[in-house]
Design a protein around this motif. Structure first.
Motif, PDB file in Angstrom:
ATOM      1  N   VAL A  71       0.833  -1.141   0.200  1.00  0.00           N
ATOM      2  CA  VAL A  71       0.138   0.113   0.209  1.00  0.00           C
ATOM      3  C   VAL A  71       1.040   1.340   0.116  1.00  0.00           C
ATOM      4  O   VAL A  71       0.508   2.353  -0.669  1.00  0.00           O
ATOM      5  CB  VAL A  71      -0.945  -0.018   1.265  1.00  0.00           C
ATOM      6  CG1 VAL A  71      -1.521   1.285   1.529  1.00  0.00           C
ATOM      7  CG2 VAL A  71      -1.957  -1.123   0.957  1.00  0.00           C
ATOM      8  N   GLY A  72       1.891   1.198   0.844  1.00  0.00           N
ATOM      9  CA  GLY A  72       2.931   2.037   0.771  1.00  0.00           C
ATOM     10  C   GLY A  72       3.372   2.641  -0.560  1.00  0.00           C
ATOM     11  O   GLY A  72       3.713   3.809  -1.016  1.00  0.00           O
ATOM     12  N   ASP A  73       3.627   1.512  -1.430  1.00  0.00           N
ATOM     13  CA  ASP A  73       4.247   1.791  -2.906  1.00  0.00           C
ATOM     14  C   ASP A  73       3.328   2.336  -3.627  1.00  0.00           C
ATOM     15  O   ASP A  73       3.545   3.292  -4.414  1.00  0.00           O
ATOM     16  CB  ASP A  73       4.921   0.467  -3.176  1.00  0.00           C
ATOM     17  CG  ASP A  73       5.764  -0.345  -2.781  1.00  0.00           C
ATOM     18  OD1 ASP A  73       6.659   0.397  -2.303  1.00  0.00           O
ATOM     19  OD2 ASP A  73       5.801  -1.673  -2.896  1.00  0.00           O
ATOM     20  N   LEU A  74       1.969   1.881  -3.447  1.00  0.00           N
ATOM     21  CA  LEU A  74       0.744   2.540  -4.250  1.00  0.00           C
ATOM     22  C   LEU A  74       0.760   4.308  -3.880  1.00  0.00           C
ATOM     23  O   LEU A  74       0.582   4.906  -4.860  1.00  0.00           O
ATOM     24  CB  LEU A  74      -0.409   1.841  -4.212  1.00  0.00           C
ATOM     25  CG  LEU A  74      -0.410   0.538  -4.723  1.00  0.00           C
ATOM     26  CD1 LEU A  74      -1.770  -0.169  -4.363  1.00  0.00           C
ATOM     27  CD2 LEU A  74      -0.312   0.438  -6.269  1.00  0.00           C
ATOM     28  N   LEU A  75       0.905   4.499  -2.622  1.00  0.00           N
ATOM     29  CA  LEU A  75       0.888   5.776  -2.139  1.00  0.00           C
ATOM     30  C   LEU A  75       2.005   6.519  -2.733  1.00  0.00           C
ATOM     31  O   LEU A  75       1.835   7.672  -3.205  1.00  0.00           O
ATOM     32  CB  LEU A  75       0.813   5.896  -0.653  1.00  0.00           C
ATOM     33  CG  LEU A  75      -0.755   5.176   0.161  1.00  0.00           C
ATOM     34  CD1 LEU A  75      -0.401   5.485   1.606  1.00  0.00           C
ATOM     35  CD2 LEU A  75      -1.858   6.174  -0.368  1.00  0.00           C
ATOM     36  N   SER A  76       3.167   5.964  -3.008  1.00  0.00           N
ATOM     37  CA  SER A  76       4.198   6.849  -3.402  1.00  0.00           C
ATOM     38  C   SER A  76       4.169   6.976  -4.762  1.00  0.00           C
ATOM     39  O   SER A  76       4.697   7.788  -5.384  1.00  0.00           O
ATOM     40  CB  SER A  76       5.628   6.103  -3.050  1.00  0.00           C
ATOM     41  OG  SER A  76       5.713   4.738  -3.818  1.00  0.00           O
ATOM     42  N   ALA A  77       3.152   6.054  -5.571  1.00  0.00           N
ATOM     43  CA  ALA A  77       3.041   6.241  -6.820  1.00  0.00           C
ATOM     44  C   ALA A  77       2.005   7.327  -7.291  1.00  0.00           C
ATOM     45  O   ALA A  77       1.843   7.778  -8.283  1.00  0.00           O
ATOM     46  CB  ALA A  77       2.718   4.934  -7.447  1.00  0.00           C
ATOM     47  N   THR A  78       1.215   7.496  -6.020  1.00  0.00           N
ATOM     48  CA  THR A  78      -0.168   8.613  -6.382  1.00  0.00           C
ATOM     49  C   THR A  78       0.033   9.771  -5.566  1.00  0.00           C
ATOM     50  O   THR A  78      -0.516  10.811  -5.993  1.00  0.00           O
ATOM     51  CB  THR A  78      -1.251   7.811  -6.055  1.00  0.00           C
ATOM     52  OG1 THR A  78      -1.146   7.630  -4.417  1.00  0.00           O
ATOM     53  CG2 THR A  78      -1.565   6.392  -6.715  1.00  0.00           C
ATOM     54  N   TRP A  79       1.094  10.073  -4.786  1.00  0.00           N
ATOM     55  CA  TRP A  79       0.958  11.241  -3.996  1.00  0.00           C
ATOM     56  C   TRP A  79       1.254  12.569  -4.696  1.00  0.00           C
ATOM     57  O   TRP A  79       0.637  13.661  -4.464  1.00  0.00           O
ATOM     58  CB  TRP A  79       1.861  11.191  -2.561  1.00  0.00           C
ATOM     59  CG  TRP A  79       3.373  11.568  -2.781  1.00  0.00           C
ATOM     60  CD1 TRP A  79       4.178  10.416  -3.345  1.00  0.00           C
ATOM     61  CD2 TRP A  79       3.791  12.707  -2.898  1.00  0.00           C
ATOM     62  NE1 TRP A  79       5.457  11.080  -3.298  1.00  0.00           N
ATOM     63  CE2 TRP A  79       5.189  12.381  -3.213  1.00  0.00           C
ATOM     64  CE3 TRP A  79       3.709  14.065  -2.520  1.00  0.00           C
ATOM     65  CZ2 TRP A  79       6.377  13.498  -3.198  1.00  0.00           C
ATOM     66  CZ3 TRP A  79       4.521  14.983  -2.590  1.00  0.00           C
ATOM     67  CH2 TRP A  79       5.828  14.674  -2.892  1.00  0.00           C
ATOM     68  N   ARG A  80       2.334  12.422  -5.821  1.00  0.00           N
ATOM     69  CA  ARG A  80       2.518  13.449  -6.513  1.00  0.00           C
ATOM     70  C   ARG A  80       1.556  13.968  -7.535  1.00  0.00           C
ATOM     71  O   ARG A  80       1.130  15.319  -7.430  1.00  0.00           O
ATOM     72  CB  ARG A  80       3.698  13.217  -7.416  1.00  0.00           C
ATOM     73  CG  ARG A  80       5.027  13.234  -6.773  1.00  0.00           C
ATOM     74  CD  ARG A  80       6.292  12.688  -7.728  1.00  0.00           C
ATOM     75  NE  ARG A  80       7.317  11.948  -7.247  1.00  0.00           N
ATOM     76  CZ  ARG A  80       7.168  11.024  -6.543  1.00  0.00           C
ATOM     77  NH1 ARG A  80       6.340  10.738  -5.775  1.00  0.00           N
ATOM     78  NH2 ARG A  80       8.390  10.244  -6.393  1.00  0.00           N
ATOM     79  N   SER A  81       0.848  13.149  -8.043  1.00  0.00           N
ATOM     80  CA  SER A  81      -0.290  13.563  -9.126  1.00  0.00           C
ATOM     81  C   SER A  81      -1.422  13.837  -8.035  1.00  0.00           C
ATOM     82  O   SER A  81      -2.352  14.771  -8.469  1.00  0.00           O
ATOM     83  CB  SER A  81      -0.706  12.616 -10.009  1.00  0.00           C
ATOM     84  OG  SER A  81      -0.993  11.311  -9.449  1.00  0.00           O
ATOM     85  N   GLY A  82      -1.754  13.397  -7.003  1.00  0.00           N
ATOM     86  CA  GLY A  82      -2.555  13.920  -6.140  1.00  0.00           C
ATOM     87  C   GLY A  82      -2.577  15.180  -5.408  1.00  0.00           C
ATOM     88  O   GLY A  82      -3.450  16.087  -5.493  1.00  0.00           O
ATOM     89  N   VAL A  83      -1.403  15.557  -5.280  1.00  0.00           N
ATOM     90  CA  VAL A  83      -1.111  16.932  -4.652  1.00  0.00           C
ATOM     91  C   VAL A  83      -1.330  17.827  -5.907  1.00  0.00           C
ATOM     92  O   VAL A  83      -1.897  19.117  -5.754  1.00  0.00           O
ATOM     93  CB  VAL A  83       0.380  16.995  -3.951  1.00  0.00           C
ATOM     94  CG1 VAL A  83       0.671  18.585  -3.770  1.00  0.00           C
ATOM     95  CG2 VAL A  83       0.225  15.972  -2.705  1.00  0.00           C
ATOM     96  N   ALA A  84      -0.750  17.394  -7.036  1.00  0.00           N
ATOM     97  CA  ALA A  84      -0.856  18.418  -8.307  1.00  0.00           C
ATOM     98  C   ALA A  84      -2.271  18.748  -8.591  1.00  0.00           C
ATOM     99  O   ALA A  84      -2.739  19.712  -8.889  1.00  0.00           O
ATOM    100  CB  ALA A  84       0.015  18.033  -9.244  1.00  0.00           C
ATOM    101  N   GLY A  85      -3.092  17.472  -8.658  1.00  0.00           N
ATOM    102  CA  GLY A  85      -4.471  17.442  -8.904  1.00  0.00           C
ATOM    103  C   GLY A  85      -5.256  18.344  -8.074  1.00  0.00           C
ATOM    104  O   GLY A  85      -6.299  19.134  -8.436  1.00  0.00           O
ATOM    105  N   LEU A  86      -5.001  18.289  -6.555  1.00  0.00           N
ATOM    106  CA  LEU A  86      -5.549  19.041  -5.604  1.00  0.00           C
ATOM    107  C   LEU A  86      -5.485  20.519  -5.973  1.00  0.00           C
ATOM    108  O   LEU A  86      -6.118  21.223  -5.902  1.00  0.00           O
ATOM    109  CB  LEU A  86      -5.223  18.662  -4.160  1.00  0.00           C
ATOM    110  CG  LEU A  86      -5.945  19.325  -3.025  1.00  0.00           C
ATOM    111  CD1 LEU A  86      -7.370  18.795  -3.240  1.00  0.00           C
ATOM    112  CD2 LEU A  86      -5.503  18.832  -1.752  1.00  0.00           C
ATOM    113  N   ALA A  87      -4.123  20.752  -6.246  1.00  0.00           N
ATOM    114  CA  ALA A  87      -4.050  22.199  -6.481  1.00  0.00           C
ATOM    115  C   ALA A  87      -4.678  22.604  -7.774  1.00  0.00           C
ATOM    116  O   ALA A  87      -4.949  23.890  -7.785  1.00  0.00           O
ATOM    117  CB  ALA A  87      -2.114  22.322  -6.731  1.00  0.00           C
TER     118      ALA A  87
END
Length: 183
Positions: free
Chosen positions: A132-148
């Motif tokens: 799950v940590g690997d999946l989160l590391s794969a998604t956090w950048r696009s998630g933060v940029a998407g939120l912005a």
């Protein structure tokens, strides 16, 4: 060592593909009425709320596809076949039951159920390789940029779909550039 290389490929592939997909999904979600009218005319004006939800299926499909291809690459084709049959069966049965009960909203609920089955069934056999940590590391950048991007769209929606969408895309790329510098 082979499992570590597979994990690295999965994480990097999901990271890169989500970076490309997220701004599109957010744009379609925010401008669903505009997109619906552009593609289908005024006939489907009432379905924009469904598009706002269903477009997020693309992320679930992306994760399922990457994990599914990983199953094939690691010689676990049979598991992938079982997952495909289970997801198709879930989708068919859920649609047959929920669409008559809920109408078009049943499509959204049935698709959501199929999405849960897809992700859970793909993740279980891959959980020793991709955490799950690997999946989160794969998604956090696009998630933060998407939120912005989403926050900027709220402020820029008055600019209209094209100008606001273009400006929010610049925000997305800028924030994505910043967060990719963080490792």
């Amino acid at each position: 060592q082979g499992a570590d290389r597979v994990r690295l490929v999965v994480v990097n592939l999901l990271d890169a593909l989500l970076m490309l997909l997220v701004p599109f999904i957010i744009g379609v979600s925010v401008f669903a009425p505009f997109v619906t009218r552009l593609l289908y005319g005024s006939t489907f004006d009432g379905s924009a709320h469904l598009l706002r939800i269903l477009v997020w299926w693309a992320i679930v499909n992306l994760i399922g596809t990457v994990l599914g291809q990983t199953l094939w690459a690691t010689d676990r084709e049979r598991i992938s076949l079982v997952i495909g049959v289970a997801v198709a069966t879930t989708s068919l049965v859920a649609h047959l039951i929920l669409v008559p009960l809920l109408g078009l909203n049943g499509v959204v609920v049935a698709t959501g159920l199929a999405a849960v089955v897809l992700v859970v069934m793909h993740y279980r056999p891959m959980s020793r390789t991709v955490s799950v940590g690997d999946l989160l590391s794969a998604t956090w950048r696009s998630g933060v940029a998407g939120l912005a991007q989403l926050v900027s769209l709220v402020g820029l929606v008055a600019w209209g779909a094209l100008a606001g969408g273009a400006a929010s895309l610049v925000v997305y790329v800028g924030v994505l550039w910043l967060v990719t510098r963080i490792r």
